[in-house]
Design a protein around this motif. Structure first.
Motif, PDB file in Angstrom:
ATOM      1  N   ALA A 120       2.220   7.506   1.330  1.00 14.81           N
ATOM      2  CA  ALA A 120       2.756   8.749   1.902  1.00 14.81           C
ATOM      3  C   ALA A 120       3.148   9.731   0.809  1.00 14.81           C
ATOM      4  CB  ALA A 120       3.951   8.436   2.795  1.00 14.81           C
ATOM      5  N   MET A 121       3.710   9.223  -0.285  1.00 15.85           N
ATOM      6  CA  MET A 121       4.104  10.079  -1.400  1.00 15.85           C
ATOM      7  C   MET A 121       2.882  10.657  -2.111  1.00 15.85           C
ATOM      8  SD  MET A 121       6.299   8.958  -4.765  1.00 15.85           S
ATOM      9  CE  MET A 121       6.283   9.967  -6.251  1.00 15.85           C
ATOM     10  N   VAL A 122       1.901   9.811  -2.403  1.00 10.47           N
ATOM     11  CA  VAL A 122       0.703  10.256  -3.120  1.00 10.47           C
ATOM     12  C   VAL A 122      -0.029  11.345  -2.337  1.00 10.47           C
ATOM     13  CG1 VAL A 122      -1.619   9.520  -3.800  1.00 10.47           C
ATOM     14  CG2 VAL A 122       0.364   8.148  -4.464  1.00 10.47           C
ATOM     15  N   HIS A 123      -0.104  11.174  -1.026  1.00 15.79           N
ATOM     16  CA  HIS A 123      -0.839  12.123  -0.188  1.00 15.79           C
ATOM     17  C   HIS A 123       0.070  13.183   0.437  1.00 15.79           C
ATOM     18  CE1 HIS A 123      -4.687  10.018  -0.496  1.00 15.79           C
ATOM     19  NE2 HIS A 123      -3.988   8.898  -0.493  1.00 15.79           N
ATOM     20  N   ASN A 136       1.440   7.026 -11.831  1.00 16.81           N
ATOM     21  CA  ASN A 136       1.852   8.430 -11.756  1.00 16.81           C
ATOM     22  C   ASN A 136       3.123   8.591 -10.926  1.00 16.81           C
ATOM     23  OD1 ASN A 136      -0.325   9.264 -13.303  1.00 16.81           O
ATOM     24  ND2 ASN A 136      -1.603   9.787 -11.541  1.00 16.81           N
ATOM     25  N   ALA A 137       3.227   7.808  -9.840  1.00 19.76           N
ATOM     26  CA  ALA A 137       4.438   7.858  -9.018  1.00 19.76           C
ATOM     27  C   ALA A 137       5.649   7.378  -9.805  1.00 19.76           C
ATOM     28  CB  ALA A 137       4.245   7.012  -7.753  1.00 19.76           C
ATOM     29  N   GLU A 157      16.851  13.525  -5.729  1.00 21.92           N
ATOM     30  CA  GLU A 157      15.552  14.103  -6.079  1.00 21.92           C
ATOM     31  C   GLU A 157      14.410  13.261  -5.532  1.00 21.92           C
ATOM     32  OE1 GLU A 157      15.849  16.138 -10.347  1.00 21.92           O
ATOM     33  OE2 GLU A 157      16.783  14.140 -10.298  1.00 21.92           O
ATOM     34  N   ILE A 158      14.546  11.942  -5.626  1.00 23.01           N
ATOM     35  CA  ILE A 158      13.514  11.057  -5.080  1.00 23.01           C
ATOM     36  C   ILE A 158      13.429  11.223  -3.572  1.00 23.01           C
ATOM     37  CG2 ILE A 158      12.851   8.644  -4.709  1.00 23.01           C
ATOM     38  CD1 ILE A 158      14.062   8.016  -7.453  1.00 23.01           C
ATOM     39  N   ALA A 159      14.587  11.305  -2.927  1.00 26.73           N
ATOM     40  CA  ALA A 159      14.614  11.451  -1.471  1.00 26.73           C
ATOM     41  C   ALA A 159      13.937  12.737  -1.013  1.00 26.73           C
ATOM     42  CB  ALA A 159      16.049  11.405  -0.971  1.00 26.73           C
ATOM     43  N   ALA A 160      13.904  13.746  -1.870  1.00 23.56           N
ATOM     44  CA  ALA A 160      13.294  15.025  -1.507  1.00 23.56           C
ATOM     45  C   ALA A 160      11.778  15.026  -1.654  1.00 23.56           C
ATOM     46  CB  ALA A 160      13.892  16.139  -2.367  1.00 23.56           C
ATOM     47  N   LEU A 161      11.215  13.968  -2.245  1.00 21.01           N
ATOM     48  CA  LEU A 161       9.763  13.915  -2.413  1.00 21.01           C
ATOM     49  C   LEU A 161       9.079  13.748  -1.057  1.00 21.01           C
ATOM     50  CD1 LEU A 161       9.566  11.530  -5.502  1.00 21.01           C
ATOM     51  CD2 LEU A 161       9.060  13.981  -5.483  1.00 21.01           C
ATOM     52  N   PRO A 162       7.954  14.410  -0.823  1.00 18.20           N
ATOM     53  CA  PRO A 162       7.227  14.227   0.441  1.00 18.20           C
ATOM     54  C   PRO A 162       6.845  12.757   0.630  1.00 18.20           C
ATOM     55  CG  PRO A 162       6.335  16.083  -0.795  1.00 18.20           C
ATOM     56  CD  PRO A 162       7.296  15.379  -1.711  1.00 18.20           C
ATOM     57  N   GLY A 163       7.064  12.253   1.841  1.00 17.68           N
ATOM     58  CA  GLY A 163       6.670  10.890   2.158  1.00 17.68           C
ATOM     59  C   GLY A 163       7.717   9.825   1.905  1.00 17.68           C
ATOM     60  N   ILE A 164       8.833  10.185   1.284  1.00 16.47           N
ATOM     61  CA  ILE A 164       9.870   9.198   0.953  1.00 16.47           C
ATOM     62  C   ILE A 164      11.029   9.321   1.932  1.00 16.47           C
ATOM     63  CG2 ILE A 164      11.489   8.372  -0.779  1.00 16.47           C
ATOM     64  CD1 ILE A 164       8.573   7.877  -1.474  1.00 16.47           C
ATOM     65  N   GLN A 165      11.354   8.213   2.608  1.00 19.00           N
ATOM     66  CA  GLN A 165      12.530   8.186   3.478  1.00 19.00           C
ATOM     67  C   GLN A 165      13.791   8.217   2.622  1.00 19.00           C
ATOM     68  OE1 GLN A 165      10.924   4.447   5.251  1.00 19.00           O
ATOM     69  NE2 GLN A 165      11.786   5.269   7.136  1.00 19.00           N
ATOM     70  N   ALA A 166      14.766   8.977   3.045  1.00 28.01           N
ATOM     71  CA  ALA A 166      15.984   9.125   2.250  1.00 28.01           C
ATOM     72  C   ALA A 166      16.652   7.775   1.973  1.00 28.01           C
ATOM     73  CB  ALA A 166      16.954  10.064   2.958  1.00 28.01           C
ATOM     74  N   VAL A 197      15.641   2.477  -3.844  1.00 22.00           N
ATOM     75  CA  VAL A 197      14.920   1.273  -4.275  1.00 22.00           C
ATOM     76  C   VAL A 197      13.426   1.480  -4.465  1.00 22.00           C
ATOM     77  CG1 VAL A 197      16.621  -0.275  -3.228  1.00 22.00           C
ATOM     78  CG2 VAL A 197      14.642   0.462  -1.876  1.00 22.00           C
ATOM     79  N   ILE A 198      12.891   2.658  -4.164  1.00 22.10           N
ATOM     80  CA  ILE A 198      11.444   2.848  -4.208  1.00 22.10           C
ATOM     81  C   ILE A 198      10.892   2.810  -5.625  1.00 22.10           C
ATOM     82  CG2 ILE A 198      11.639   5.370  -4.165  1.00 22.10           C
ATOM     83  CD1 ILE A 198       8.829   3.228  -2.569  1.00 22.10           C
ATOM     84  N   LEU A 199      11.655   3.274  -6.623  1.00 21.50           N
ATOM     85  CA  LEU A 199      11.174   3.194  -8.008  1.00 21.50           C
ATOM     86  C   LEU A 199      10.977   1.739  -8.414  1.00 21.50           C
ATOM     87  CD1 LEU A 199      10.463   4.254 -10.809  1.00 21.50           C
ATOM     88  CD2 LEU A 199      12.917   4.365 -11.321  1.00 21.50           C
TER      89      LEU A 199
END
Length: 327
Positions: free
Chosen positions: A221-224, A246-247, A258-267, A272-274
């Motif tokens: 979701a983030m990549v696209h 790249n992510a 800042e991570i939460a504001a990325l498209p495709g990332i749930q707040a 923990v996504i990194l």
């Protein structure tokens, strides 16, 4: 035709699948995922917090209502890595029982088998590796699923559960987000030998790696840049190691907001996504994969198929029999 429900209470997410089954296959389904962070603090303290239990119970009350509304005749409720690690698991299990559920804390190998069974239906007759990287553990299994009119053949070669997950890595190695470079290096140095040992144990590495779970679906979701999540777009989409790298490069300098504001990332997944992306990168590097295929199917789909077998009086293909409840 039978309507069933499967609930899985993981380290990061609580998930519900309501499915209509015909001859053991899903013909219609609904999914509901809530990020409940059951494993918050578990790696350090070895207990569920009262707040985490309440978050899960709030989700399960919704799940029970949805299951009844759907008309499911039986429910299977499983708990995985976080529940295996705590000393106060009964505090949650008893409350789940009060809702009419019959929860089972499943071993890591059963978790791996259920996930493989759920995924392999899309790859009949193909020898594949399936990885499910969650909050507290990563399950990896290699095998082949070959359905036939004479009975399904299910051959597994190496099913393992490793205590490597995005919540565990975040809490064990990162003092804050963004993490320091040496903290990322320490996390990689810890997980990489464990992944290396898994792949070395195989006589031959499968050509295809399939991955499931919130980390890889979120990365797609983030990549696209999916502003609205589309499971049909994500299912069976390839994710390359360069996209994962790249992510990581983008997120490693960011804070949670800042991570939460990325498209495709749930707040709620932002903390923990990194770590989850680093886990997937190291799994791919260790196995020599330059890409993987993301599946929306998972343990829940495997649970539904196994429930059908148990209800028909058959010996479940994966060698594990679920405990079923009727609401």
């Amino acid at each position: 035709m039978v309507k069933l429900a499967a609930i899985d209470l993981g380290t990061v997410s609580s998930r519900l699948l309501c499915a209509t089954m015909r001859d053991g296959a899903i013909v219609e389904s609904r999914k509901h995922t809530v990020i409940t962070d059951l494993g918050e603090g578990v790696d350090a303290r070895g207990v569920f917090s009262a707040a985490a239990i309440e978050r899960v119970m709030d989700a399960c009350r919704e799940f029970v209502d949805e299951t009844r509304s759907y008309g499911a005749s039986r429910v299977c409720t499983t708990l995985t890595s976080a529940a295996r690690d705590v000393s106060n698991g009964d505090a949650l299990l008893e409350q789940l029982g009060d809702l009419g559920l019959e929860p089972q804390v499943i071993p890591g190998e059963v978790e791996a088998r259920l996930t493989f069974y759920g995924v392999a239906h899309d790859f009949p007759g193909e020898r594949i590796a399936v990885a499910d990287s969650g909050g507290g553990s990563t399950e990896i299994v290699v095998g082949t699923y070959a359905p036939s009119s004479e009975g399904d053949a299910f051959a597994l070669e190496c099913a393992r559960s490793l205590d490597i997950g995005c919540r565990r890595v975040t809490e064990r190695f990162f003092s804050a987000l963004p993490p320091r470079g040496e903290e990322l290096d320490a996390a990689v140095a810890w997980m990489r030998p464990q992944f290396d040992a898994y792949w070395r144990a195989l006589d031959e590495r499968p050509d295809r790696l399939i991955a499931v779970g919130g980390t890889v679906t979120s990365l797609v979701a983030m990549v696209h840049e999916l502003t609205v999540y589309d499971s049909r777009f994500v299912h069976l989409r390839d994710l390359t190691i360069s996209q994962v790298e790249n992510a990581i490069a983008k997120m490693r300098a960011m804070g949670i907001e800042e991570i939460a504001a990325l498209p495709g990332i749930q707040a709620k997944r932002a903390p923990v996504i990194l770590a989850g992306a680093v886990v997937m990168r190291e799994l791919m590097r260790s196995g020599g994969y330059d890409r993987l295929t993301v599946s929306e199917n998972s343990l829940l789909a495997g649970s539904a198929a196994t429930m059908c077998e148990a209800m028909a009086g058959e010996a479940p293909v994966i060698g594990w029999t679920p405990t079923l409840s009727a609401l």
